[in-house]
Design a protein around this motif. Sequence first.
Motif, PDB file in Angstrom:
ATOM      1  N   SER A   7     -17.653 -35.811   4.684  1.00 16.39           N
ATOM      2  CA  SER A   7     -17.992 -35.086   6.194  1.00 16.39           C
ATOM      3  C   SER A   7     -18.832 -36.169   6.942  1.00 16.39           C
ATOM      4  O   SER A   7     -18.975 -36.197   8.249  1.00 16.39           O
TER       5      SER A   7
ATOM      6  N   CYS B 137     -19.928 -33.299  11.804  1.00 14.61           N
ATOM      7  CA  CYS B 137     -20.177 -32.527  10.720  1.00 14.61           C
ATOM      8  C   CYS B 137     -21.210 -31.306  11.213  1.00 14.61           C
ATOM      9  O   CYS B 137     -22.047 -31.460  11.806  1.00 14.61           O
TER      10      CYS B 137
ATOM     11  N   SER C  46     -20.617 -19.770   8.183  1.00 18.24           N
ATOM     12  CA  SER C  46     -19.556 -20.863   7.826  1.00 18.24           C
ATOM     13  C   SER C  46     -18.079 -20.434   8.201  1.00 18.24           C
ATOM     14  O   SER C  46     -17.251 -21.224   8.729  1.00 18.24           O
TER      15      SER C  46
ATOM     16  N   GLY D   3     -15.627 -21.721  10.977  1.00 18.65           N
ATOM     17  CA  GLY D   3     -14.508 -22.170  10.682  1.00 18.65           C
ATOM     18  C   GLY D   3     -13.161 -21.717  11.349  1.00 18.65           C
ATOM     19  O   GLY D   3     -12.419 -22.268  11.727  1.00 18.65           O
TER      20      GLY D   3
ATOM     21  N   VAL E  36     -10.325 -29.091  12.825  1.00 22.08           N
ATOM     22  CA  VAL E  36     -11.235 -28.673  11.680  1.00 22.08           C
ATOM     23  C   VAL E  36     -10.930 -28.730  10.374  1.00 22.08           C
ATOM     24  O   VAL E  36      -9.898 -28.163   9.985  1.00 22.08           O
ATOM     25  N   THR E  37     -11.637 -28.984   9.606  1.00 21.77           N
ATOM     26  CA  THR E  37     -11.707 -28.890   8.155  1.00 21.77           C
ATOM     27  C   THR E  37     -12.891 -28.129   7.537  1.00 21.77           C
ATOM     28  O   THR E  37     -13.973 -28.672   7.917  1.00 21.77           O
ATOM     29  N   ALA E  38     -12.937 -26.847   7.000  1.00 22.09           N
ATOM     30  CA  ALA E  38     -13.883 -26.130   6.688  1.00 22.09           C
ATOM     31  C   ALA E  38     -14.051 -25.612   5.140  1.00 22.09           C
ATOM     32  O   ALA E  38     -12.993 -25.532   4.402  1.00 22.09           O
TER      33      ALA E  38
ATOM     34  N   LEU F  70     -15.824 -23.558   2.415  1.00 23.16           N
ATOM     35  CA  LEU F  70     -16.489 -22.417   2.319  1.00 23.16           C
ATOM     36  C   LEU F  70     -17.126 -21.972   1.042  1.00 23.16           C
ATOM     37  O   LEU F  70     -16.297 -22.433  -0.018  1.00 23.16           O
TER      38      LEU F  70
ATOM     39  N   THR G 257     -15.723 -31.378  10.451  1.00 20.82           N
ATOM     40  CA  THR G 257     -15.929 -30.624   9.083  1.00 20.82           C
ATOM     41  C   THR G 257     -17.002 -29.384   9.556  1.00 20.82           C
ATOM     42  O   THR G 257     -18.104 -29.645   9.912  1.00 20.82           O
ATOM     43  N   VAL G 258     -16.744 -28.253   8.540  1.00 21.54           N
ATOM     44  CA  VAL G 258     -17.806 -27.152   8.525  1.00 21.54           C
ATOM     45  C   VAL G 258     -18.351 -27.076   7.121  1.00 21.54           C
ATOM     46  O   VAL G 258     -17.354 -27.165   6.376  1.00 21.54           O
TER      47      VAL G 258
ATOM     48  N   GLU H 293     -21.038 -25.916   4.120  1.00 21.11           N
ATOM     49  CA  GLU H 293     -22.343 -25.031   3.796  1.00 21.11           C
ATOM     50  C   GLU H 293     -23.259 -26.007   3.218  1.00 21.11           C
ATOM     51  O   GLU H 293     -23.017 -26.596   2.197  1.00 21.11           O
TER      52      GLU H 293
END
Length: 451
Positions: free
Chosen positions: A110, A115, A128, A132, A142-144, A146, A165-166, A168
Motif C-alpha cells: 500500500s 492508502c 473497510s 471499498g 481501488v484495491t481493497a 478486507l 488501497t483500502v 484494515e
Amino acid sequence: MNNLNNIQTFYFVGIGGIGMSALARYFNMQGKAVFGYDKTPTDLTDALIAEGIKVTFNDDISEIDKKVIQKEDVLVVYTPAIPKGNKVLNYFFAEGFSIVKRAQLLGEVSKNTLCLAVAGTHGKTTTSAILGHLLAECNMPVTAFLGGIAENYNSNFIYNGSEITVVEADEFDRSFLQLQPDIACITSMDADHLDIYGDASEIENAFRAFAHLVEKEEHVFIKQNLPLDGMTVAIGENADYQAQDVKIKNGAYNFNLQTPDIRIENLVFHLPGHHNLTNAIMALGMAILAGSPTDRLPKALASFKGVKRRFSYKIKTDALVLIDDYAHHPTEIDALFQAVNEMYPNDGKQIVFQPHLFSRTRDFGEGFAKSLSQFDEVVLLDIYPAREEPIEGITSKWLLDQINVIQKRVVFKSALPEILLKSECKIKLLVGAGDIGAEVTNLTKILKNET
C-alpha cells in the motif's frame, strides 16, 4: 524486503486466515506463483484452490512445493497467530528464506498508493467493506483488502485498479504501525488484546501513534468522544461529519449527511444498528476525501449488502428471524442488541454465544455477563481457545453464573438444533468469532425445514 516486482513466488503460512487470503488473492491476480499452508480446509481455502492457488494442510516439510524450495525469488509470509512449533515456518527460518509478517507485506503493497486505513477495536471490517464498495461503485481505481467476506463480491478482496488501497489497520500485535496511511479512521478504541497490551492505556497509546502516522490531522476520522485529534463522526450530534434526520423505513436507515463542506441528502443504508450507521458515515467521509464523485455515493451506499457474519440474516420471515454475527467483545454484543432491539423491539430474543479466548473471557467476564443479560434467553458454548491454553477456573459455566437471566444454559454444539427449535423466541442469534460460524449453514437448514 526486496522489491515486490522482483519476487515471483509467495508462500503464505496460515493462508486460510482472512487477511492472509486477501493478500494471496492479490498476488495470484498479479500473475505470481502463490502457495500456502493452513491447519484445516475451509470454504475460504476451497475458494483459493479453485482460483489456482496450491494449498496444503499437512505441517510437514515434504509438503512444500519444489518451486518454493529454490528460494531465490521467494517471499514467505506469516501471521503472529501461527504457533511457535509450526514445522513449515520453522523450516523457512532455518533455511534463511526472506520472511515477513502479513502486516509488513500489507504496508509494502500500500505504500506507493493513496492508502486509506481503517482502524478500531470494532467495526474495521464493515467500515473497510463499505469504503471499498463505495470507491469501486464510483469507479475509483481501488484495491481493497478486507477482514471479512463482502456479500456484494463474495470475497475479501476488491480490485478495480491499483492507485488507491483500502486496508484494515489491525491493532493486534501493533500491526497497524507498519502502515503508511494517507487517510485513516478510528471506529472505536475499547480495551481488548490485553494479553498483548497489558492495560487500556497502552491500547490508547498505540491508536494515538497510529493516528500520528497520517500527516494531516483533518485526514483522520474518529468516532465522536474518542480522546484523539481528528475529524469527528456521529449520528445527530455536533460532529464534523454527521448523519442527520435519521429515520427507519422498510428496515433501512434513511438519512442526510452533513460534512464541513457539503450536504448529501436522501441516503439509504440497509445494515441495522447505530454502530453500522456510524461506520457508514466514516466510509462516506473517507470516500469523499479520496475524491469520489459525490453524486454517485447515494446509489453506491444503497447497494451495499453487508459482510458475512456481521448481522447476517440467515432467515427472515414473519415467524422467525435467524441472525449470524461475529461479535466477540462486550461492546460488540451491546451494539448487536441495540441493532436487533431497534428492529424488533417487541419480540423475544435468544442468543447462542461462543466465547473466544480464555484470556478475553477472563478479562471481560463482568462486561460479557452484563451484555448477555439483555437477551431473553442465553445459550453458551464452551470457550473457543484459538491460540491459547486453558486458564484454570475460566469456563463458560463460570461466565454463565454471572448472567442475570432465568433462561440460561451451557451446551454442546450437538444440542443446538433442539434448543433453537424449542425456544419460543422469534429472534435467534448465533454469535462469536470461533468455529460457531461452521454450524450456521446446518442450523439454518434445520430451522427452515421445521418452520
